[in-house]
Each structure stands twice: as C-alpha cells, then as structure tokens.
Design a protein around this motif. Structure first.
Motif, PDB file in Angstrom:
ATOM      1  N   TYR A  72       0.836  -1.164  -0.040  1.00 49.70           N
ATOM      2  CA  TYR A  72       0.002  -0.004  -0.167  1.00 49.70           C
ATOM      3  C   TYR A  72       0.803   1.203  -0.043  1.00 49.70           C
ATOM      4  CZ  TYR A  72      -3.203   3.500   1.657  1.00 49.70           C
ATOM      5  OH  TYR A  72      -4.076   4.877   1.669  1.00 49.70           O
ATOM      6  N   LEU A  73       1.957   1.350   0.966  1.00 48.04           N
ATOM      7  CA  LEU A  73       2.736   2.255   0.795  1.00 48.04           C
ATOM      8  C   LEU A  73       3.566   2.694  -0.487  1.00 48.04           C
ATOM      9  CD1 LEU A  73       4.359   1.779   4.324  1.00 48.04           C
ATOM     10  CD2 LEU A  73       2.696   3.694   3.692  1.00 48.04           C
ATOM     11  N   ALA A  74       3.906   1.442  -1.138  1.00 51.75           N
ATOM     12  CA  ALA A  74       4.574   1.591  -2.583  1.00 51.75           C
ATOM     13  C   ALA A  74       3.694   2.161  -3.465  1.00 51.75           C
ATOM     14  CB  ALA A  74       5.069   0.049  -2.804  1.00 51.75           C
ATOM     15  N   ASP A  75       2.429   1.737  -3.360  1.00 53.24           N
ATOM     16  CA  ASP A  75       1.414   2.239  -4.506  1.00 53.24           C
ATOM     17  C   ASP A  75       1.059   3.804  -3.937  1.00 53.24           C
ATOM     18  OD1 ASP A  75       0.904  -0.033  -5.700  1.00 53.24           O
ATOM     19  OD2 ASP A  75      -0.658  -0.579  -4.661  1.00 53.24           O
ATOM     20  N   LEU A  76       1.075   4.177  -2.807  1.00 51.82           N
ATOM     21  CA  LEU A  76       0.827   5.376  -2.421  1.00 51.82           C
ATOM     22  C   LEU A  76       1.907   6.479  -2.740  1.00 51.82           C
ATOM     23  CD1 LEU A  76      -1.346   7.113  -0.831  1.00 51.82           C
ATOM     24  CD2 LEU A  76      -0.343   6.423   1.185  1.00 51.82           C
ATOM     25  N   TYR A  77       3.176   5.954  -2.366  1.00 57.74           N
ATOM     26  CA  TYR A  77       4.176   6.810  -2.682  1.00 57.74           C
ATOM     27  C   TYR A  77       5.229   6.160  -3.630  1.00 57.74           C
ATOM     28  CZ  TYR A  77       2.920   9.120   1.693  1.00 57.74           C
ATOM     29  OH  TYR A  77       2.223   9.804   2.556  1.00 57.74           O
ATOM     30  N   PRO A  78       4.597   6.227  -5.044  1.00 56.71           N
ATOM     31  CA  PRO A  78       5.446   5.610  -6.301  1.00 56.71           C
ATOM     32  C   PRO A  78       6.769   6.344  -6.675  1.00 56.71           C
ATOM     33  CG  PRO A  78       3.511   6.913  -7.169  1.00 56.71           C
ATOM     34  CD  PRO A  78       3.514   6.682  -5.622  1.00 56.71           C
ATOM     35  N   GLU A  79       7.032   7.412  -6.027  1.00 55.97           N
ATOM     36  CA  GLU A  79       8.385   8.270  -6.116  1.00 55.97           C
ATOM     37  C   GLU A  79       9.458   7.625  -5.145  1.00 55.97           C
ATOM     38  OE1 GLU A  79       6.054  10.561  -3.005  1.00 55.97           O
ATOM     39  OE2 GLU A  79       5.528   9.371  -4.724  1.00 55.97           O
ATOM     40  N   LYS A  80       9.011   6.861  -4.177  1.00 54.81           N
ATOM     41  CA  LYS A  80       9.808   6.470  -3.280  1.00 54.81           C
ATOM     42  C   LYS A  80      10.296   5.029  -3.378  1.00 54.81           C
ATOM     43  CE  LYS A  80       8.245   9.382   0.607  1.00 54.81           C
ATOM     44  NZ  LYS A  80       9.369  10.134   0.841  1.00 54.81           N
ATOM     45  N   PRO A  81      11.662   4.669  -3.294  1.00 55.69           N
ATOM     46  CA  PRO A  81      12.242   3.453  -4.008  1.00 55.69           C
ATOM     47  C   PRO A  81      11.989   2.219  -2.879  1.00 55.69           C
ATOM     48  CG  PRO A  81      14.082   4.787  -3.312  1.00 55.69           C
ATOM     49  CD  PRO A  81      12.879   5.741  -3.119  1.00 55.69           C
ATOM     50  N   ILE A  82      10.710   2.207  -2.516  1.00 54.11           N
ATOM     51  CA  ILE A  82      10.512   1.053  -1.469  1.00 54.11           C
ATOM     52  C   ILE A  82      10.748  -0.123  -2.236  1.00 54.11           C
ATOM     53  CG2 ILE A  82       8.404  -0.068  -0.355  1.00 54.11           C
ATOM     54  CD1 ILE A  82       7.103   2.910   0.179  1.00 54.11           C
ATOM     55  N   TRP A  83      10.463  -0.392  -3.330  1.00 52.77           N
ATOM     56  CA  TRP A  83      11.004  -1.832  -3.997  1.00 52.77           C
ATOM     57  C   TRP A  83      11.945  -1.293  -5.208  1.00 52.77           C
ATOM     58  CZ3 TRP A  83       9.835  -5.984  -1.833  1.00 52.77           C
ATOM     59  CH2 TRP A  83       8.743  -6.107  -1.100  1.00 52.77           C
ATOM     60  N   PRO A  84      12.907  -2.239  -5.510  1.00 50.66           N
ATOM     61  CA  PRO A  84      13.902  -1.814  -6.384  1.00 50.66           C
ATOM     62  C   PRO A  84      13.242  -1.297  -7.774  1.00 50.66           C
ATOM     63  CG  PRO A  84      14.576  -3.878  -5.537  1.00 50.66           C
ATOM     64  CD  PRO A  84      13.007  -3.272  -5.225  1.00 50.66           C
ATOM     65  N   ALA A  85      13.888  -0.379  -8.400  1.00 57.14           N
ATOM     66  CA  ALA A  85      13.434   0.125  -9.762  1.00 57.14           C
ATOM     67  C   ALA A  85      13.357  -0.593 -10.839  1.00 57.14           C
ATOM     68  CB  ALA A  85      14.165   1.335 -10.382  1.00 57.14           C
ATOM     69  N   ASP A  86      14.645  -1.590 -10.839  1.00 58.12           N
ATOM     70  CA  ASP A  86      14.516  -2.537 -11.891  1.00 58.12           C
ATOM     71  C   ASP A  86      13.622  -3.713 -11.833  1.00 58.12           C
ATOM     72  OD1 ASP A  86      16.257  -3.909 -14.170  1.00 58.12           O
ATOM     73  OD2 ASP A  86      15.902  -5.604 -12.504  1.00 58.12           O
ATOM     74  N   ARG A  87      12.931  -4.073 -12.951  1.00 66.40           N
ATOM     75  CA  ARG A  87      11.752  -5.012 -13.032  1.00 66.40           C
ATOM     76  C   ARG A  87      12.323  -6.467 -12.458  1.00 66.40           C
ATOM     77  NH1 ARG A  87       8.075  -5.705 -18.161  1.00 66.40           N
ATOM     78  NH2 ARG A  87      10.062  -6.663 -18.864  1.00 66.40           N
ATOM     79  N   ALA A  88      13.264  -7.044 -12.763  1.00 73.00           N
ATOM     80  CA  ALA A  88      13.842  -8.388 -12.408  1.00 73.00           C
ATOM     81  C   ALA A  88      14.234  -8.013 -10.863  1.00 73.00           C
ATOM     82  CB  ALA A  88      14.993  -8.457 -13.417  1.00 73.00           C
ATOM     83  N   ASP A  89      14.867  -6.973 -10.331  1.00 75.73           N
ATOM     84  CA  ASP A  89      15.328  -7.167  -9.316  1.00 75.73           C
ATOM     85  C   ASP A  89      14.146  -6.854  -8.404  1.00 75.73           C
ATOM     86  OD1 ASP A  89      18.029  -7.065  -9.401  1.00 75.73           O
ATOM     87  OD2 ASP A  89      18.339  -5.119  -9.467  1.00 75.73           O
ATOM     88  N   ARG A  90      12.888  -6.420  -8.893  1.00 74.20           N
ATOM     89  CA  ARG A  90      11.864  -5.968  -8.076  1.00 74.20           C
ATOM     90  C   ARG A  90      11.099  -7.474  -7.956  1.00 74.20           C
ATOM     91  NH1 ARG A  90      10.206  -1.927 -10.907  1.00 74.20           N
ATOM     92  NH2 ARG A  90       8.814  -2.847 -11.982  1.00 74.20           N
TER      93      ARG A  90
END
Length: 225
Positions: A72-90
């Motif tokens: 939920y936090l990652a959706d709410l704050y997409p500008e924050k790198p809560i998960w890795p930016a790279d799709r495979a790393d994510r």
C-alpha cells in the motif's frame, strides 16, 4: 496515518513496515499495543481486524498484514524506492519478502526476536541449521548481484522484511559467514533501525512467550525483570 505496533523489543512484524515508513520519510505516528498483560488479546481484537499487529490506519482505511501495508505504501508513494526500480530486481525482492513471510520457521520458533537480550549458545543449532544455510544462500546471491551493503544496493522493503532475522543472528550469536555478518551490521547501522532499537531498549515490558529462558524452562514465567 497511524501504524499500530506491538512491543518494539519483540514484535518482528511491526518492525518491518515501521522501518519502511521511517526510512523513506513517510509522515506517520505509531501506537504501541501491548502483547502481554491483562486484557491484551481483547485490546488487539478491538483495534485490529485480525487480532494482530501491525495495522496501518489511513483515514477510514484499515490495512492489516505487513506485506499488504508495504505494498500500500509503495502504491501511495510511487516516487519512493520502496522496491527496486529494475523489474527483475523488483521480482527478486518480492520473492525474497514472500519467502521470509512464509518460511524460516526454525529460526522464528527457536530464536525469537529480543533486542534487549544477548543469549549466545542458547539456541539448538540443529533446529536452525537448515534456515541458516538458506539465508546464507539467499543473502549471498542477492548481495553478490548488488554489491551491498543491502540486498539490492540501497535499502528496500526486502531488507525491512529480513531485519528481524538479522537481529536474531546477533542476539543468539548464531554462526554465519562474514558476508552475512556484514549484512547484519548494515541493518544495525541503518538510522531508522537505530531509532527503533533505542526505543526498544527503553521499554519496561516483558513478554514471556518471547523470552528464550522461559521457553526453554530455565526460569519461570513472570520472573524476568
């Protein structure tokens, strides 16, 4: 936004989203709901739909469960790198987080998180050997890919998920490689973790169910100061 948490000294699932909130500078307040004492289960049942912590309150929205809160936090704050930016790393990060959620039962059962304590030699290594091997392989692979100090270079939700396990390795002085040991040091060096730890060390409460001396029958319940 408010996060309902359990005792900082013991509550592994509370620590995880709290680290995400604090590290990524998301405004919130927290409230500790005791995990012991008179009526604690009733209090949790009244405040949490699952009768457990953590629970995130955001306006009228009530979000229980650690991974759901983090997503939920990652959706709410997409500008924050809560998960890795790279799709495979994510994908790797989410897989590691899901594995932490569902596995490592040997460590979770035999080495409860206890930030105030130091209990070297008290864990039966046979009961946790398989988990120690798996965490070495998992952390080792991810750290080799990223170069560290965290699993994907910079701190992400995957590290938040593994932070409580890292504390178990230190509390019980469990045998790990230098690679794993450096990762544990990186978790402890994180300012957000240091903030949580400082508050945990000031807590006066004892939860007998998470004290290894009580679990293993060395001391009677209610006798740990």
């Amino acid at each position: 936004m408010k996060l309902l948490i359990g005792n900082r000294n013991y509550s592994t699932w509370s620590l995880r989203p709290w680290l995400v909130l604090r590290h990524f500078e998301i405004p919130f307040e927290d409230e500790v709901l005791q995990l012991s004492g008179a009526g604690w289960r009733e209090t949790l049942a009244a405040r949490s739909p699952t009768g457990k912590v953590p629970v995130l309150l955001d306006g009228d929205l009530v979000v229980p469960e650690t991974i759901a809160i983090i997503e939920y936090l990652a959706d709410l704050y997409p500008e924050k790198p809560i998960w890795p930016a790279d799709r495979a790393d994510r994908a790797r990060a989410r897989a590691a987080a899901a594995e932490m959620h569902s596995a490592f039962m040997g460590l979770r059962s035999n080495a409860p998180m206890n930030l105030r304590a130091s209990h070297p030699g008290k864990v039966n290594l046979d009961a946790v050997r398989k988990d120690l091997h798996r965490v070495e392989v998992l952390w080792g692979d991810l750290l080799a890919r990223s170069g560290g100090p965290y699993l994907f270079g910079a701190f992400t939700a995957a590290d938040a998920m593994f932070a409580p396990l890292a504390t178990r390795l230190r509390t019980y002085d469990l045998p790990v490689s230098d690679v794993a040991g450096r990762y544990v040091e990186a978790i402890y060096a994180l300012p957000a973790f240091q903030d949580w730890l400082a508050q945990a060390l000031q807590e006066p409460w004892v939860v007998d169910d998470d004290e290894i001396d009580v679990i293993q029958g060395r001391v009677a319940p209610g006798t740990i100061a």
